[in-house]
Design a protein around this motif. Structure first.
Motif, PDB file in Angstrom:
ATOM      1  N   VAL A 254      21.654  45.670   1.492  1.00 31.32           N
ATOM      2  CA  VAL A 254      22.009  45.308   0.118  1.00 31.32           C
ATOM      3  C   VAL A 254      21.811  43.817  -0.093  1.00 31.32           C
ATOM      4  CG1 VAL A 254      23.914  45.166  -1.539  1.00 31.32           C
ATOM      5  CG2 VAL A 254      23.610  47.240  -0.159  1.00 31.32           C
ATOM      6  N   GLN A 255      22.246  43.012   0.875  1.00 38.72           N
ATOM      7  CA  GLN A 255      22.070  41.558   0.762  1.00 38.72           C
ATOM      8  C   GLN A 255      20.603  41.194   0.606  1.00 38.72           C
ATOM      9  OE1 GLN A 255      23.864  38.867   0.442  1.00 38.72           O
ATOM     10  NE2 GLN A 255      22.346  37.306   0.918  1.00 38.72           N
ATOM     11  N   VAL A 349      36.341  48.492  -7.051  1.00 35.93           N
ATOM     12  CA  VAL A 349      36.215  49.210  -5.783  1.00 35.93           C
ATOM     13  C   VAL A 349      35.029  50.171  -5.810  1.00 35.93           C
ATOM     14  CG1 VAL A 349      37.339  50.841  -4.218  1.00 35.93           C
ATOM     15  CG2 VAL A 349      38.672  49.008  -5.295  1.00 35.93           C
ATOM     16  N   LEU A 350      34.183  50.065  -4.778  1.00 33.98           N
ATOM     17  CA  LEU A 350      33.100  51.008  -4.543  1.00 33.98           C
ATOM     18  C   LEU A 350      33.328  51.669  -3.190  1.00 33.98           C
ATOM     19  CD1 LEU A 350      30.081  48.743  -5.606  1.00 33.98           C
ATOM     20  CD2 LEU A 350      31.162  50.529  -6.977  1.00 33.98           C
ATOM     21  N   ALA A 351      32.892  52.903  -3.035  1.00 37.51           N
ATOM     22  CA  ALA A 351      33.034  53.600  -1.757  1.00 37.51           C
ATOM     23  C   ALA A 351      32.031  54.731  -1.697  1.00 37.51           C
ATOM     24  CB  ALA A 351      34.451  54.147  -1.582  1.00 37.51           C
ATOM     25  N   GLY A 352      31.752  55.196  -0.468  1.00 42.35           N
ATOM     26  CA  GLY A 352      30.935  56.383  -0.304  1.00 42.35           C
ATOM     27  C   GLY A 352      31.724  57.612  -0.709  1.00 42.35           C
ATOM     28  N   CYS A 353      31.110  58.769  -0.566  1.00 41.78           N
ATOM     29  CA  CYS A 353      31.746  60.010  -1.043  1.00 41.78           C
ATOM     30  C   CYS A 353      32.697  60.640  -0.029  1.00 41.78           C
ATOM     31  CB  CYS A 353      30.660  61.021  -1.419  1.00 41.78           C
ATOM     32  SG  CYS A 353      29.618  60.479  -2.799  1.00 41.78           S
ATOM     33  N   ASN A 354      32.723  60.134   1.207  1.00 45.63           N
ATOM     34  CA  ASN A 354      33.542  60.739   2.255  1.00 45.63           C
ATOM     35  C   ASN A 354      34.901  60.051   2.336  1.00 45.63           C
ATOM     36  OD1 ASN A 354      31.370  62.476   3.098  1.00 45.63           O
ATOM     37  ND2 ASN A 354      30.463  60.691   4.089  1.00 45.63           N
ATOM     38  N   LEU A 380      24.575  52.095  -3.602  1.00 49.44           N
ATOM     39  CA  LEU A 380      25.504  50.980  -3.424  1.00 49.44           C
ATOM     40  C   LEU A 380      24.879  49.687  -3.926  1.00 49.44           C
ATOM     41  CD1 LEU A 380      28.103  49.683  -2.340  1.00 49.44           C
ATOM     42  CD2 LEU A 380      26.987  49.554  -0.091  1.00 49.44           C
ATOM     43  N   ALA A 381      23.627  49.450  -3.573  1.00 48.11           N
ATOM     44  CA  ALA A 381      22.942  48.249  -4.052  1.00 48.11           C
ATOM     45  C   ALA A 381      22.897  48.227  -5.575  1.00 48.11           C
ATOM     46  CB  ALA A 381      21.529  48.186  -3.474  1.00 48.11           C
ATOM     47  N   GLY A 382      22.617  49.391  -6.179  1.00 45.43           N
ATOM     48  CA  GLY A 382      22.595  49.461  -7.633  1.00 45.43           C
ATOM     49  C   GLY A 382      23.952  49.181  -8.243  1.00 45.43           C
ATOM     50  N   GLY A 383      25.018  49.715  -7.600  1.00 43.53           N
ATOM     51  CA  GLY A 383      26.364  49.481  -8.113  1.00 43.53           C
ATOM     52  C   GLY A 383      26.779  48.030  -8.015  1.00 43.53           C
ATOM     53  N   VAL A 384      26.465  47.393  -6.894  1.00 41.20           N
ATOM     54  CA  VAL A 384      26.798  45.977  -6.733  1.00 41.20           C
ATOM     55  C   VAL A 384      26.017  45.141  -7.745  1.00 41.20           C
ATOM     56  CG1 VAL A 384      26.673  43.991  -5.176  1.00 41.20           C
ATOM     57  CG2 VAL A 384      27.406  46.221  -4.299  1.00 41.20           C
ATOM     58  N   ASN A 385      24.738  45.453  -7.897  1.00 43.66           N
ATOM     59  CA  ASN A 385      23.914  44.713  -8.845  1.00 43.66           C
ATOM     60  C   ASN A 385      24.451  44.847 -10.270  1.00 43.66           C
ATOM     61  OD1 ASN A 385      21.389  43.238  -9.582  1.00 43.66           O
ATOM     62  ND2 ASN A 385      20.930  45.156 -10.647  1.00 43.66           N
TER      63      ASN A 385
END
Length: 439
Positions: A254-255, A349-354, A380-385
């Motif tokens: 992502v970075q 807050v972001l997280a995976g589905c598990n 995740l990259a899209g969400g952070v962006n």
């Protein structure tokens, strides 16, 4: 027949543990070499006391790791106000450090004895607890049976059963009932957890909510925070916290992807197990990323790509450096980690589905708009962006998360109400003994 079979299994477990006890030392020494045991105090794992037992009533409180320890601190502080002695056991070096930092010498800390009859018996013979309070999902057969044989009330607080644990116990219902019948009370985190404990034979069961909601915000060293904030300046930041193996690689991806759009981006990576940090640093450097390690007090400069949070007990510091937090053990492993601290400290807050282990907390955060789930690293990259680019959306998520956490509060009060029938006699006993000593 099934009940007889369950008793036979537990008896076999008892004797197998006793037989294994003399040779378990090598395993403990190996763990100590890996930093997973306190070498100087490893005798406590065999039930040997590191301190004398104080006079008067005593409660044995057990919390396995850091999350459980933090969750019960508020409960412990209330119990201490009654003048009752507490011996707190934990299972990890990191949780012992948290206990020392948050509770210092107000409680007696010991490492939990191995769930083998000689260790448990030695522990109980010394401490002679009047009440045992276990946190979350600590179901240790020998410990439960030995406490039951001594007629010590056992209460499970903040209780939860993961999907996997419930499925496993459900295959052995008579074995579960033979253990859970020894519990005087189960105080469950959610209605789902409560129904699962009831299905396995626990009685009575009440639901409190998650005590982690009622804990105070994690502390922070203000000088360290201000120093890092000066180094970061106006740079954009996001954090990947409580990460497990594989998720740090995703964070590095992502970075590198987002740095093309946000040249000043800083990624904060806080692994769940800091002992992996040497390998993580090598991986990041091999990618051409510049790393600053918190454990070395490395300065964060304009060239730093990743701040590696490889210290214990500083989550309050890392989360105060950003407004976007991905919570780990949710993309490459199952179960998830606790999202309440990030939400309470003002992050989207972001997280995976598990996230099965924190299903109720995530449901409430998601329903309120305070958290979002992502399928993979690309999402995740899209969400952070998106959150980096949209100040209003980020602010709305933060506000919704704070509201959701506030709405989830009250578990500590309900837990204290459930414990009152077991605590009140100890308070009376303590006061009577004090009166006799003064008389």
């Amino acid at each position: 027949m099934s009940e007889r079979w369950a008793r036979a299994i537990l008896t076999a477990y008892r004797w197998a543990g006793a037989a294994a006890f003399p040779v378990i030392g090598g395993y403990i020494v190996w763990r100590a070499g890996k930093g997973k045991e306190d070498r100087a105090r490893r005798h406590e794992r065999y039930g040997q006391a590191g301190r004398p037992r104080p006079d008067g009533p005593l409660i044995w409180m057990h919390a396995a790791s850091v999350g459980e320890t933090v969750a019960v601190i508020g409960l412990i502080e209330h119990l201490l106000s009654y003048g009752i002695n507490i011996v707190l056991t934990t299972g990890t070096v990191t949780s012992a450090k948290v206990a020392d930092e948050r509770l210092d010498d107000r409680v007696i800390h010991q490492y939990v004895p191995l769930d083998l009859k000689p260790a448990v018996s030695r522990f109980l013979n010394h401490w002679k607890p009047d009440l045992a309070v276990m946190a979350e999902s600590e179901i240790w057969p020998m410990t439960i049976l030995e406490l039951g044989a001594r007629h010590v009330p056992q209460v499970l607080v903040n209780g939860r059963l993961s999907d996997r644990s419930f499925a496993s116990w459900s295959k052995r219902p008579y074995l579960a009932e033979a253990l859970f019948e020894n519990l005087a009370h189960v105080v469950a985190q959610s209605e789902v957890d409560g129904e699962r404990f009831r299905a396995l034979g626990a009685r009575p069961v009440t639901v409190s909510g998650n005590m982690k909601v009622d804990t105070s915000a994690p502390p922070v060293d203000r000088q360290s925070l201000e120093r890092l904030q000066r180094g970061i300046g106006v740079r954009r930041t996001w954090a990947a916290v409580s990460t497990h193996e594989g998720e740090e690689t995703i964070a590095a991806d992502v970075q590198q992807k987002l740095k093309q759009r946000h040249p000043d981006l800083l990624t904060i990576v806080v692994p769940r197990h800091p002992e992996r940090s040497n390998d993580l640093e090598k991986e990041f450097l091999a990618r051409g990323l510049k790393v600053a390690r918190r454990s070395r007090n490395d300065p964060v400069t304009a060239e730093t790509d990743i701040l590696l949070g490889d210290t214990i007990g500083e989550m309050g510091l890392y989360l105060r450096l950003t407004e976007i937090a991905f919570v780990g053990r949710s993309l490459v492993q199952e179960g998830g980690q606790n999202p309440i601290e990030p939400a309470r400290l003002g992050t989207a807050v972001l997280a995976g589905c598990n996230v099965q282990n924190f299903r109720d907390a995530y449901r409430r955060l998601i329903d309120s708009g305070g958290a979002r789930l992502v399928r993979d690293g690309e999402m995740l990259a899209g969400g952070v962006n998106f959150l980096l680019n949209n100040h209003a959306a980020r602010g709305a998520m933060i506000k919704a998360g704070l509201t959701a956490v506030e709405d989830m509060s009250g578990a500590l009060k309900r837990t204290l109400q459930a414990l009152d029938p077991y605590i009140h006699p100890l308070v009376v006993k303590s006061r009577l003994e004090d009166d006799r000593s003064y008389g």
